[in-house]
Every structure is written in structure tokens, then in C-alpha cells.
Design a protein around this motif. Structure first.
Motif, PDB file in Angstrom:
ATOM      1  N   HIS A 116      43.800  27.782  35.998  1.00  0.00           N
ATOM      2  CA  HIS A 116      43.120  27.561  34.724  1.00  0.00           C
ATOM      3  C   HIS A 116      44.093  27.927  33.614  1.00  0.00           C
ATOM      4  O   HIS A 116      44.481  29.092  33.485  1.00  0.00           O
ATOM      5  CB  HIS A 116      41.857  28.428  34.650  1.00  0.00           C
ATOM      6  CG  HIS A 116      41.070  28.216  33.412  1.00  0.00           C
ATOM      7  ND1 HIS A 116      39.939  27.466  33.377  1.00  0.00           N
ATOM      8  CD2 HIS A 116      41.259  28.672  32.152  1.00  0.00           C
ATOM      9  CE1 HIS A 116      39.464  27.465  32.133  1.00  0.00           C
ATOM     10  NE2 HIS A 116      40.243  28.189  31.384  1.00  0.00           N
ATOM     11  N   HIS A 157      51.919  29.789  41.192  1.00  0.00           N
ATOM     12  CA  HIS A 157      50.713  29.172  41.751  1.00  0.00           C
ATOM     13  C   HIS A 157      51.105  28.039  42.699  1.00  0.00           C
ATOM     14  O   HIS A 157      50.565  27.927  43.793  1.00  0.00           O
ATOM     15  CB  HIS A 157      49.818  28.647  40.632  1.00  0.00           C
ATOM     16  CG  HIS A 157      48.592  27.944  41.115  1.00  0.00           C
ATOM     17  ND1 HIS A 157      47.459  28.620  41.502  1.00  0.00           N
ATOM     18  CD2 HIS A 157      48.328  26.626  41.294  1.00  0.00           C
ATOM     19  CE1 HIS A 157      46.547  27.744  41.887  1.00  0.00           C
ATOM     20  NE2 HIS A 157      47.053  26.528  41.780  1.00  0.00           N
ATOM     21  N   GLU A 172      46.757  36.834  36.347  1.00  0.00           N
ATOM     22  CA  GLU A 172      46.542  36.417  34.964  1.00  0.00           C
ATOM     23  C   GLU A 172      47.846  36.524  34.200  1.00  0.00           C
ATOM     24  O   GLU A 172      48.681  37.375  34.510  1.00  0.00           O
ATOM     25  CB  GLU A 172      45.488  37.294  34.295  1.00  0.00           C
ATOM     26  CG  GLU A 172      44.125  37.221  34.930  1.00  0.00           C
ATOM     27  CD  GLU A 172      43.124  38.142  34.265  1.00  0.00           C
ATOM     28  OE1 GLU A 172      43.515  38.898  33.341  1.00  0.00           O
ATOM     29  OE2 GLU A 172      41.966  38.119  34.655  1.00  0.00           O
ATOM     30  N   TRP A 217      42.585  27.639  42.401  1.00  0.00           N
ATOM     31  CA  TRP A 217      42.322  27.108  41.068  1.00  0.00           C
ATOM     32  C   TRP A 217      43.358  27.654  40.101  1.00  0.00           C
ATOM     33  O   TRP A 217      43.689  28.830  40.125  1.00  0.00           O
ATOM     34  CB  TRP A 217      40.937  27.532  40.575  1.00  0.00           C
ATOM     35  CG  TRP A 217      39.828  26.984  41.379  1.00  0.00           C
ATOM     36  CD1 TRP A 217      39.121  25.852  41.131  1.00  0.00           C
ATOM     37  CD2 TRP A 217      39.266  27.548  42.560  1.00  0.00           C
ATOM     38  NE1 TRP A 217      38.173  25.676  42.096  1.00  0.00           N
ATOM     39  CE2 TRP A 217      38.241  26.692  42.990  1.00  0.00           C
ATOM     40  CE3 TRP A 217      39.545  28.679  43.322  1.00  0.00           C
ATOM     41  CZ2 TRP A 217      37.482  26.937  44.127  1.00  0.00           C
ATOM     42  CZ3 TRP A 217      38.795  28.916  44.452  1.00  0.00           C
ATOM     43  CH2 TRP A 217      37.781  28.051  44.837  1.00  0.00           C
ATOM     44  N   ALA A 255      46.566  31.981  31.126  1.00  0.00           N
ATOM     45  CA  ALA A 255      46.247  31.260  32.352  1.00  0.00           C
ATOM     46  C   ALA A 255      45.806  32.241  33.429  1.00  0.00           C
ATOM     47  O   ALA A 255      46.151  33.425  33.394  1.00  0.00           O
ATOM     48  CB  ALA A 255      47.465  30.479  32.846  1.00  0.00           C
ATOM     49  N   THR A 256      45.035  31.723  34.382  1.00  0.00           N
ATOM     50  CA  THR A 256      44.645  32.488  35.564  1.00  0.00           C
ATOM     51  C   THR A 256      44.875  31.628  36.791  1.00  0.00           C
ATOM     52  O   THR A 256      44.731  30.407  36.749  1.00  0.00           O
ATOM     53  CB  THR A 256      43.162  32.921  35.525  1.00  0.00           C
ATOM     54  OG1 THR A 256      42.350  31.761  35.439  1.00  0.00           O
ATOM     55  CG2 THR A 256      42.882  33.840  34.366  1.00  0.00           C
ATOM     56  N   SER A 257      45.240  32.278  37.873  1.00  0.00           N
ATOM     57  CA  SER A 257      45.429  31.614  39.159  1.00  0.00           C
ATOM     58  C   SER A 257      44.585  32.360  40.172  1.00  0.00           C
ATOM     59  O   SER A 257      44.760  33.565  40.375  1.00  0.00           O
ATOM     60  CB  SER A 257      46.903  31.653  39.556  1.00  0.00           C
ATOM     61  OG  SER A 257      47.069  31.158  40.865  1.00  0.00           O
ATOM     62  N   ASP A 258      43.639  31.645  40.788  1.00  0.00           N
ATOM     63  CA  ASP A 258      42.735  32.244  41.763  1.00  0.00           C
ATOM     64  C   ASP A 258      42.818  31.476  43.068  1.00  0.00           C
ATOM     65  O   ASP A 258      43.001  30.253  43.072  1.00  0.00           O
ATOM     66  CB  ASP A 258      41.291  32.210  41.259  1.00  0.00           C
ATOM     67  CG  ASP A 258      41.092  33.110  40.060  1.00  0.00           C
ATOM     68  OD1 ASP A 258      41.361  34.309  40.195  1.00  0.00           O
ATOM     69  OD2 ASP A 258      40.680  32.609  39.009  1.00  0.00           O
ATOM     70  N   VAL A 294      44.855  27.690  29.443  1.00  0.00           N
ATOM     71  CA  VAL A 294      44.349  27.442  28.103  1.00  0.00           C
ATOM     72  C   VAL A 294      45.550  27.462  27.166  1.00  0.00           C
ATOM     73  O   VAL A 294      46.181  28.502  26.992  1.00  0.00           O
ATOM     74  CB  VAL A 294      43.307  28.493  27.672  1.00  0.00           C
ATOM     75  CG1 VAL A 294      42.855  28.241  26.252  1.00  0.00           C
ATOM     76  CG2 VAL A 294      42.135  28.494  28.624  1.00  0.00           C
ATOM     77  N   HIS A 354      44.530  36.783  42.752  1.00  0.00           N
ATOM     78  CA  HIS A 354      44.063  36.617  41.371  1.00  0.00           C
ATOM     79  C   HIS A 354      45.170  37.127  40.463  1.00  0.00           C
ATOM     80  O   HIS A 354      45.518  38.308  40.495  1.00  0.00           O
ATOM     81  CB  HIS A 354      42.767  37.390  41.117  1.00  0.00           C
ATOM     82  CG  HIS A 354      42.345  37.327  39.687  1.00  0.00           C
ATOM     83  ND1 HIS A 354      41.728  36.238  39.150  1.00  0.00           N
ATOM     84  CD2 HIS A 354      42.490  38.221  38.668  1.00  0.00           C
ATOM     85  CE1 HIS A 354      41.500  36.453  37.861  1.00  0.00           C
ATOM     86  NE2 HIS A 354      41.944  37.659  37.554  1.00  0.00           N
TER      87      HIS A 354
END
Length: 120
Positions: free
Chosen positions: A62, A100, A86, A60, A75-78, A64, A84
């Protein structure tokens, strides 16, 4: 002005000793049939509109990015493999998006290592 005793309250209402009995409202009838469920509530299960092809989400991203240039994006990448990451700030978020996308090539869940045959 001399005040003695308990303070005066604006209104005191008596609390009944027993709860009052509320009468239920009559069901709304439309076309002669009583209404038993709320509008918009499905009364039966529908089949899942997504095909069951075995795919599932693995990673994922995410981001913003508010429309205001004064607000710092983040943003975050999981990933289910345990990754993980950020980032905050425009430059770092863009780098995170690139990493990512690059992670797809090296993720052990998306690209499992070929099985090695053991000597018999």
C-alpha cells in the motif's frame, strides 16, 4: 429589567400523548407491476465473475504518494506470513517497494521448503 421564573422560550409545541399514525405511500407502478425493490438492487445472486482457480492474495503493498511535493509519501508492506513493514519519505518508500518485491522470493507461503523424506 427584572426577570423572575423560568426563561421564556421562543416556541413551545405540545408533544402528543400517542404516536401519530403514518399512512404508507402507494407503491409506484410502472407497466402495471408494483415496484418491490429499489433500483440497482440485484434480486438474485449472480455467479462470481472471477474464476475459482485456487489463487488468493498473500502479500499487499500500500503506497500513498500525494501529487504535492510538499507532502511526505508513506507505504506499508504486509504478508500473511507475518511480515509488516512501514516506511515514510521518498527514499524509504522506494526501498520498501524493492524489499516487498524481493520478499516474494523468500516468503515461506509463496515458496514452501521442499519436503524432506524421512528415513524408513
Amino acid at each position: 429589567m427584572n426577570h423572575t421564573g423560568s426563561p421564556r422560550l421562543k416556541s413551545l409545541t405540545d408533544t402528543p400523548d400517542q404516536p401519530s399514525t403514518a399512512t404508507p405511500a402507494a407503491p409506484v407502478t410502472v407497466g402495471g407491476a408494483p415496484k418491490v425493490v429499489a433500483e440497482g438492487v440485484l434480486s438474485s445472486l449472480l455467479p462470481d465473475p472471477r474464476p475459482a482457480d485456487g489463487r488468493q492474495p498473500i502479500a499487499w503493498l500500500h503506497v500513498v504518494a500525494p501529487p504535492s511535493w510538499n507532502t511526505i509519501p508513506w507505504a506499508t508492506s504486509d504478508c500473511l506470513c507475518g511480515r509488516h513493514v512501514e516506511a515514510s519519505g521518498r527514499r524509504d518508500v522506494l526501498v520498501l517497494i524493492e524489499t516487498h518485491n524481493a520478499h516474494r522470493e523468500v516468503c515461506p507461503l509463496l515458496n514452501p521448503a521442499p519436503e524432506r523424506r524421512q528415513a524408513a
